[in-house]
Each structure stands twice: as C-alpha cells, then as structure tokens.
Design a protein around this motif. Structure first.
Motif, PDB file in Angstrom:
ATOM      1  N   TYR A 241      43.155  31.581  42.690  1.00 45.70           N
ATOM      2  CA  TYR A 241      44.060  30.612  42.068  1.00 45.70           C
ATOM      3  C   TYR A 241      43.353  29.297  41.759  1.00 45.70           C
ATOM      4  O   TYR A 241      43.713  28.594  40.812  1.00 45.70           O
ATOM      5  N   ALA A 242      42.310  28.984  42.539  1.00 47.72           N
ATOM      6  CA  ALA A 242      41.598  27.711  42.337  1.00 47.72           C
ATOM      7  C   ALA A 242      40.836  27.667  41.029  1.00 47.72           C
ATOM      8  O   ALA A 242      40.323  26.603  40.654  1.00 47.72           O
ATOM      9  N   ARG A 269      50.405  25.599  35.688  1.00 42.24           N
ATOM     10  CA  ARG A 269      49.247  26.161  36.382  1.00 42.24           C
ATOM     11  C   ARG A 269      49.477  27.626  36.734  1.00 42.24           C
ATOM     12  O   ARG A 269      48.578  28.459  36.596  1.00 42.24           O
ATOM     13  N   ARG A 270      50.692  27.959  37.165  1.00 40.55           N
ATOM     14  CA  ARG A 270      50.986  29.344  37.530  1.00 40.55           C
ATOM     15  C   ARG A 270      50.926  30.254  36.302  1.00 40.55           C
ATOM     16  O   ARG A 270      50.359  31.353  36.357  1.00 40.55           O
ATOM     17  N   GLU A 271      51.502  29.802  35.175  1.00 31.74           N
ATOM     18  CA  GLU A 271      51.485  30.623  33.968  1.00 31.74           C
ATOM     19  C   GLU A 271      50.065  30.790  33.434  1.00 31.74           C
ATOM     20  O   GLU A 271      49.683  31.868  32.959  1.00 31.74           O
ATOM     21  N   LEU A 272      49.263  29.731  33.513  1.00 29.60           N
ATOM     22  CA  LEU A 272      47.872  29.841  33.062  1.00 29.60           C
ATOM     23  C   LEU A 272      47.102  30.803  33.955  1.00 29.60           C
ATOM     24  O   LEU A 272      46.261  31.577  33.465  1.00 29.60           O
ATOM     25  N   TYR A 273      47.363  30.778  35.253  1.00 25.94           N
ATOM     26  CA  TYR A 273      46.686  31.704  36.164  1.00 25.94           C
ATOM     27  C   TYR A 273      47.062  33.143  35.850  1.00 25.94           C
ATOM     28  O   TYR A 273      46.210  34.038  35.848  1.00 25.94           O
ATOM     29  N   ARG A 274      48.345  33.404  35.558  1.00 23.34           N
ATOM     30  CA  ARG A 274      48.753  34.763  35.174  1.00 23.34           C
ATOM     31  C   ARG A 274      48.043  35.184  33.889  1.00 23.34           C
ATOM     32  O   ARG A 274      47.630  36.336  33.736  1.00 23.34           O
ATOM     33  N   VAL A 317      41.385  40.732  53.696  1.00 22.99           N
ATOM     34  CA  VAL A 317      42.246  41.736  53.094  1.00 22.99           C
ATOM     35  C   VAL A 317      42.187  41.568  51.576  1.00 22.99           C
ATOM     36  O   VAL A 317      41.972  40.461  51.068  1.00 22.99           O
ATOM     37  N   GLN A 318      42.348  42.674  50.870  1.00 21.68           N
ATOM     38  CA  GLN A 318      42.387  42.648  49.414  1.00 21.68           C
ATOM     39  C   GLN A 318      43.836  42.764  48.953  1.00 21.68           C
ATOM     40  O   GLN A 318      44.561  43.669  49.392  1.00 21.68           O
ATOM     41  N   ILE A 319      44.256  41.848  48.090  1.00 24.93           N
ATOM     42  CA  ILE A 319      45.625  41.825  47.583  1.00 24.93           C
ATOM     43  C   ILE A 319      45.590  42.176  46.106  1.00 24.93           C
ATOM     44  O   ILE A 319      44.920  41.499  45.317  1.00 24.93           O
ATOM     45  N   CYS A 320      46.268  43.231  45.732  1.00 23.07           N
ATOM     46  CA  CYS A 320      46.300  43.695  44.341  1.00 23.07           C
ATOM     47  C   CYS A 320      47.316  42.865  43.561  1.00 23.07           C
ATOM     48  O   CYS A 320      48.505  42.842  43.893  1.00 23.07           O
ATOM     49  N   LEU A 321      46.850  42.198  42.516  1.00 28.97           N
ATOM     50  CA  LEU A 321      47.716  41.359  41.686  1.00 28.97           C
ATOM     51  C   LEU A 321      47.974  41.948  40.313  1.00 28.97           C
ATOM     52  O   LEU A 321      48.859  41.460  39.588  1.00 28.97           O
ATOM     53  N   ALA A 322      47.219  42.972  39.926  1.00 33.10           N
ATOM     54  CA  ALA A 322      47.421  43.589  38.611  1.00 33.10           C
ATOM     55  C   ALA A 322      46.938  45.032  38.674  1.00 33.10           C
ATOM     56  O   ALA A 322      45.971  45.333  39.389  1.00 33.10           O
ATOM     57  N   ARG A 356      54.257  36.160  40.802  1.00 29.97           N
ATOM     58  CA  ARG A 356      53.841  34.951  41.510  1.00 29.97           C
ATOM     59  C   ARG A 356      52.471  35.167  42.129  1.00 29.97           C
ATOM     60  O   ARG A 356      52.307  35.263  43.341  1.00 29.97           O
ATOM     61  N   PRO A 357      51.430  35.247  41.287  1.00 23.61           N
ATOM     62  CA  PRO A 357      50.084  35.449  41.855  1.00 23.61           C
ATOM     63  C   PRO A 357      49.621  34.262  42.681  1.00 23.61           C
ATOM     64  O   PRO A 357      48.761  34.406  43.543  1.00 23.61           O
TER      65      PRO A 357
END
Length: 716
Positions: A241-242, A269-274, A317-322, A356-357
């Motif tokens: 996210y950074a 910022r959230r929409e740009l990250y997505r 841990v690995q978190i799947c976002l897509a 909400r990534p």
C-alpha cells in the motif's frame, strides 16, 4: 593694545566656530553613512529572506512535482509496461565476439637514440680535446643504444606474454559464449516440446527479468505448469500500500518557516492502489502471453499477493488481493492501452480484486501452483539456500561462480597452504583488470579490522591488483576506515546476496531472504571490478523498514537531528557514542557503512525537506556507559578525495520529533580550508539525566581516519 587683544579674541572665536562646524559636518556625514549602512543591511536582509523564501518555495514545488510524477508513473504503469521489450529466447543469445586485443602502451616501440644528438659541439684549436669529446659522445650513444635495445626487447617480451594471455582469455570467453548459446538452443527445443521444467523456468524468468516494471516493484514469483491443460499457474507479488504516496502536495509556510504537507484523501489513495494492483496483474499477463512464441500456453491462472505479518502468530503470511484465470484468446481481444484496469480485470476477465486492499481484505485464489503440477519454481523467495548452512567448500565455489558470472576467470584454491586466499580471480580487462585475491568468511559477528589488515598483506605478498573480502555478516567502522584508499573491497552479507541475484545465483542469510532482485540494492560499477551497494536505495529501504517497524510510543520519544549546510562539498555526517573522548565500541560508530548501532538507538536516515542528512536518536536507549553523543562531518573520500571543508558553511542542526515539529535550532561551526573532518558538537549527559548540546569546532586535516583514531577506533 586693546584693539590687538580684541582681534586675537575674534580670531580664536572664529577658529572655535570653524571647529564646531567641522565637527557638526563630520557628525552629519557619519550619521548619513550609518543610515546608509543600515538601509543596505536591511535591504540585504530582505533580499536574503526573499532568496531563502524562494528557495524553500522552490523546494516545496519540486517535492510536489516529484509526488505528481510518482502518481503519474503509477497511473501509466500498464501503458508504459506494454511498450517495454518482450522477453524471448533470442534475447538470451550472446554475440560471439570479445573485446579486441588492446595492448595500450605496449604497442608503442621504444624510440632508439638519434646519433646526431650525440655530436659534440665544434670550436677552438684543441684537437686533442675534440677527439676526447667525440669519444665520450660515442660512449654515451652506445650506452643509451644498449639500454634502448634492452627496453625494446623487454617490451616485445611483455607484449607477447600479454598477447598469449589475451588469446587464452578470448578462447575461454568464446567457449563460454558458445556453451551459453547452446544452452539457450536447448531451452528453445524443450519449450517446443512443452517440457514442464523448461516452461516454468522460462516464464518465471520472463517475469523476473521484465523491463516493464518500475524500479522498486517486487518480483517474487512461484509457478508451476499443467501440461494437460497447457496452463501456467503462478503466485506473483504485488506492491504494498505504501507504493501510493500519502502526501499529495507540499507548500511552504513562510510565517512558520516550515513545509506543510497536504495529505492525499483516503478514498483517492485507496482507489489508486486498486488501480495499481489491477494494472500489475494485467501487465504480468501481458508479459507472459507476449513471451509465448512457442504457443505452449492456452491459459494462465495468476494470483497476486502481498507479504504481511499474521497478528495472531507474528509469522510472515501471504495475502491474496487479486486473482484471475484467462485464456490466450480472451486476453488477446483486449486493448490494454485503453482499458480501465480494475474494470478490465473484474468484468472483462472475470477475475477478483479486493475491495479494500488497504486493509488487506483477501480474495480466494482460483488455483495455486502446488495444485497444478509437481514442479514449482520460485524466484526471490525463501527457497534460496542458506549461506550460513552451506558447506564451506560449496560456499567458496559459489563465490567463484559469482566472479565467473561477471566475465572473470576464477578458481578456488586448495584447502591448505593457500596463503590466505580462498578464490583466485583474474579480470581480463587489459586496462582496469588484473589479478584479484578473494577471501570469504562465513561469520555471524562483525569482521574485525585484523582480517582486513591480513588481506592487505596478502595482496602485497601476492602482487595482486586488488583484494576482496566477502562475509556473511558485516564490517565495523575500523575495517572500512582501514580499507579506505587501498585496493580493497569489503562486501557484507546483504550486498553478497544482492550480487548473487544479479549474477543469476541464489543465496540467503539465515531465516530471512534479503532482497536480491536486480537493480534493487546492489550494483557493479562501470569498470566491472568494484562491487558495492547503492547507498541511496539502501538508505531509503532501511528508513522505510525501520520507520514501519517502530511503534508509536518509540517514535514519540525519538529525537531527529536534521543537518543542513550550504556549499557543494559532499559531506558524510557520523555519530559516535562515547565515554569521555573514547568511543564505547566500534559498533557505536554510526556512519555510511554502519547505519545503526547494535541497539538501534542511533540510526542514519535520509534527510527530508530542507535537511540534507538526518540522524534519529533515542537518548534514553543509548549505552549506559555513554555520557556523550559526538556528531561529526567528514568529506566523502570516494566522491571527491581532494575536497576540504572550506565549502561547508552556514551549518546547523535542527532538533525535532519524527513529525517534523522543531524543538530547537543548534548552530555549529563552519568548515575551514585544509580540514577534511570536523566535530560539529556533542550532546553531553548531565547529572540529572538530561542531555545538553555543546558546540564543537575541532578540525582534522587527516580526515575521518585521524578523527576516529583519536576517539579510540583501531584502523591500523
């Protein structure tokens, strides 16, 4: 008599009046001069304030422009990535050519003496003297001619030896190039036959080596291939996210004399990250299908994940976002230069993207690599071999292979009577190359300066051009200071891991795998010989990691010492935790090659805003025996070894907290001509436990070497 007396009185009165008028005129002139000086000073102050304000405003605009450029690069990630060169087996082929033979000065024959230059001057009637002069001239000529003949014979001998050396090197280079190209041809044949191992290796390499990704993006990948369905299944690391800056603009506030940062709205910022996550997934699919010149892929199943820490267990841990599964036909119908990345991924390809990534809200992967086949190949992950657990002989051979990957000749030495040399390397470059002796030390603790001194003695005994000391741990300031200015290169553990990654080799240090991706933290400079870490990236990555790992309470108690100065001289700012005038230990000397002390109470950080350098200090956590923290400025010996501190002016230290709230401005001494190191000042512990700043000013013409020796650090 009365008239004479009266005339004398009148003359005296006129003289007094003239003196009074002259004094009054002088007073008026001085007052006018003073008023003019005051006006000039006020005007200069106004101009200085205006120039300072313009500079601060320009810095704020530049920071804003840099933020806008970063955001624009993120928005155009997919378009620019699609324009990058496509990975292929043909790109892996190396041309069968080597550098031409360049003997340099050896190609120039020695000039023979000219007999005409040895004729004696004629004149006079002394016939005997003339014969003696001719005889002496002849003897000088014959002596110089013999010396020139001997020098020419020596030159031809050296030239022939160097030609033979070059011929052996050229033949070896051609043999290695042909062997490499033969391996590429074998890979192409295996891809046409849809060999499972070859397919996975090729496409993971296509992602790992792609030129379409911005610098700083992660490239960790694990993949497997299902030959029955001709499907590639892979996990691909996405940026955190950074990657989206939390600041949208910077404006200078002249009233408060500070920069005000405008925070980027959370929704934006959230929409740009997505959008960045969706573009990353689409770009990875583009790289895979574009590289498939042998039509071995019918479909690709891709899971995008980020690395995080499980708050329940504290373990990674690995978190799947897509996640997405698409066929070649479906993907080829897309025009990636025109699509809206999130809509294309979710609606066009029927994939899933976290809503909400920023909060790490995960999605369920469609298919994992371990479910698709027995062969799973990973790049950049924890599968790299542990250098600490590696057999010593294998470790030395790995180092030798690293040098061979750089185009050098390298062999490991015998285990006994090796003269302190573990690897013999030869750089064939005819100008910058030569013999290199390498020592490797699998240490967990700091390498002592004595090891560096021993290496220097070995270099001199072996007649080598350079010595390289490689360790799995780190070097103290005494070791780096001793190596400065000598033909020695020190490679610490994290730098070694990065170099292995650049050379296509693998290795990690213990339970963690430092970042070994190309172009991230290490580099080989233009002469092909110096191995070094990139200080700018190392500083920023350490700063990010250390800031992220610090708790709110710790940050609240951290003091930030922001350093500012004027002048073009490149200066390194250092800190020493001392008891009196002796450093507590070598590890408590924090400088460019030791960016934090063991307890983490003193850390070098990148400067922000107007600060050109910064040191973060937890005074309450300094070593108990330390009663002062000494701050030092020294000329960078690598950037400009001939410079001095005459260009180090208007220096000051801004004491603030991590948020930027300034507590105090501390004036320090300017540099002086001839000095290469300077004590800026020291924070001294008072009897009540408080710390008081005492300005310094002592200069050292001998540079940082002389300064640290005075503070008890051994460098010889």
């Amino acid at each position: 008599m009365i008239g004479t007396w009266a005339e004398i009185q009148r003359q005296q009165q006129r003289q007094q009046e003239a003196q009074q008028r002259a004094w009054a005129q002088h007073q008026r002139t001085e007052e006018r001069r003073q008023r003019a000086a005051e006006r000039a000073a006020a005007r200069a102050q106004r101009e200085q304030q205006a120039a300072y304000r313009q500079r601060r405003e320009a810095d704020a605009r530049q920071r804003t422009e840099e933020l806008d450029q970063r955001v624009e690069r993120l928005r155009s990630l997919l378009v620019e990535g699609c324009a990058a060169p496509i990975f292929s087996t043909a790109a892996l082929l190396r041309p069968e050519q080597v550098e031409p033979f360049a003997p340099g000065q050896l190609a120039t024959p020695i000039r023979m003496p000219d007999p005409a230059a040895y004729q004696p001057q004629s004149g006079g009637w002394g016939f005997g003297t003339s014969r003696q002069a001719h005889e002496q001239a002849r003897l000088r000529y014959e002596q110089d001619w013999r010396q020139a003949q001997a020098a020419e014979a020596h030159r031809q001998s050296q030239l022939e030896a160097y030609r033979q050396q070059y011929q052996r090197w050229a033949e070896q280079q051609l043999a290695e190039i042909r062997q490499h190209n033969a391996g590429v041809e074998e890979l192409a044949v295996a891809l046409r036959n849809k060999d499972q191992q070859a397919v996975v290796e090729f496409f993971t390499a296509a992602l790992y080596a792609s030129q379409g990704w911005p610098e700083g993006f992660p490239r960790q990948v694990s993949a497997s291939y299902d030959p029955a369905q001709r499907q590639l299944v892979l996990d691909w690391e996405l940026p955190a996210y950074a990657v989206v800056p939390d600041v949208s603009a910077v404006r200078y506030m002249p009233g408060a004399d500070r920069d005000k940062e405008t925070q980027r709205p959370a929704t934006e910022r959230r929409e740009l990250y997505r959008e960045v996550l969706a573009q990353s997934v689409l770009l990875a699919l583009h790289d895979l299908f574009s590289a498939d010149r042998f039509e071995v892929l019918c479909s690709v199943a891709l899971n995008g994940f980020v690395n995080d820490t499980d708050p329940a267990t504290g373990r990674p841990v690995q978190i799947c976002l897509a996640t997405v599964m698409t066929t070649r036909e479906g993907f080829d119908r897309l025009d990636l230069t025109q699509v809206c990345a999130p809509d294309c991924l979710v609606e066009g390809l029927r994939g899933e993207l976290s809503q909400r990534p920023d909060r790490r809200r995960a999605v369920r992967p469609a298919r994992r690599p371990e479910d698709a086949g027995r062969t799973v190949v990973s790049h950049g992950g924890e599968e790299d071999p542990d250098l600490f657990a590696m057999d010593p002989i294998e470790f030395e051979e790995l180092v030798a292979e690293l040098f061979r990957s750089m185009g050098m000749q390298a062999v490991t030495t015998q285990r006994s009577n090796d003269g302190g040399v573990d690897v013999d390397a030869l750089d064939p470059d005819p100008i910058r190359g030569g013999k290199i002796v390498v020592q490797v030390k699998r240490y967990r603790n700091t390498v002592p300066p004595s090891a560096v001194r021993d290496l220097y003695g070995t270099v001199q005994d072996a007649g080598a051009n350079k010595g390289i000391l490689i360790t799995t741990s780190r070097f103290g300031p005494g070791a780096h200071t001793f190596a400065n200015g000598k033909p020695l290169t020190l490679i610490a553990g994290d730098e070694l891991v990065g170099l292995l990654g650049r050379g296509g080799l693998r290795g990690r240090l213990g339970g963690t795998a430092p970042d070994s991706r190309p172009g991230r933290s290490t580099a080989v400079d233009g002469d092909g010989g110096r191995l070094a870490a990139s200080p700018e990236h190392a500083a920023s990555s350490r700063a990010t990691a250390e800031t992220d790992s610090a708790g709110e309470d710790e940050l609240d108690q951290t003091s930030v010492l922001g350093m500012t100065w004027r002048g073009s001289v490149v200066v390194d700012v250092c800190a020493l935790s001392c008891r009196g005038n002796r450093v507590v230990s070598e590890e408590e000397f924090v400088f460019y090659n030791n960016r934090r002390n063991p307890g983490g109470s003193v850390r070098m950080m990148p400067g922000t805003g107007t600060d050109r350098a910064a040191i973060w200090v937890r005074f309450d956590r300094l070593p108990a025996e330390a009663d002062r923290l000494v701050l030092v400025a020294a000329v960078d010996p690598e950037t400009d070894p001939e410079a001095d501190l005459a260009g180090f002016t208007h220096a000051s230290i801004r004491l603030s907290d991590p948020s930027g709230t300034e507590a105090e401005a501390l004036e320090v001494s300017d540099g002086r001509p001839g000095e290469k190191a300077l004590v800026l000042g020291a924070f001294r512990r008072r009897s009540n436990g408080d710390w008081q700043f005492v300005p310094g000013g002592k200069g050292y013409p001998g540079g940082l070497l002389a300064l640290v020796e005075e503070y008890g650090i051994e460098v010889r």
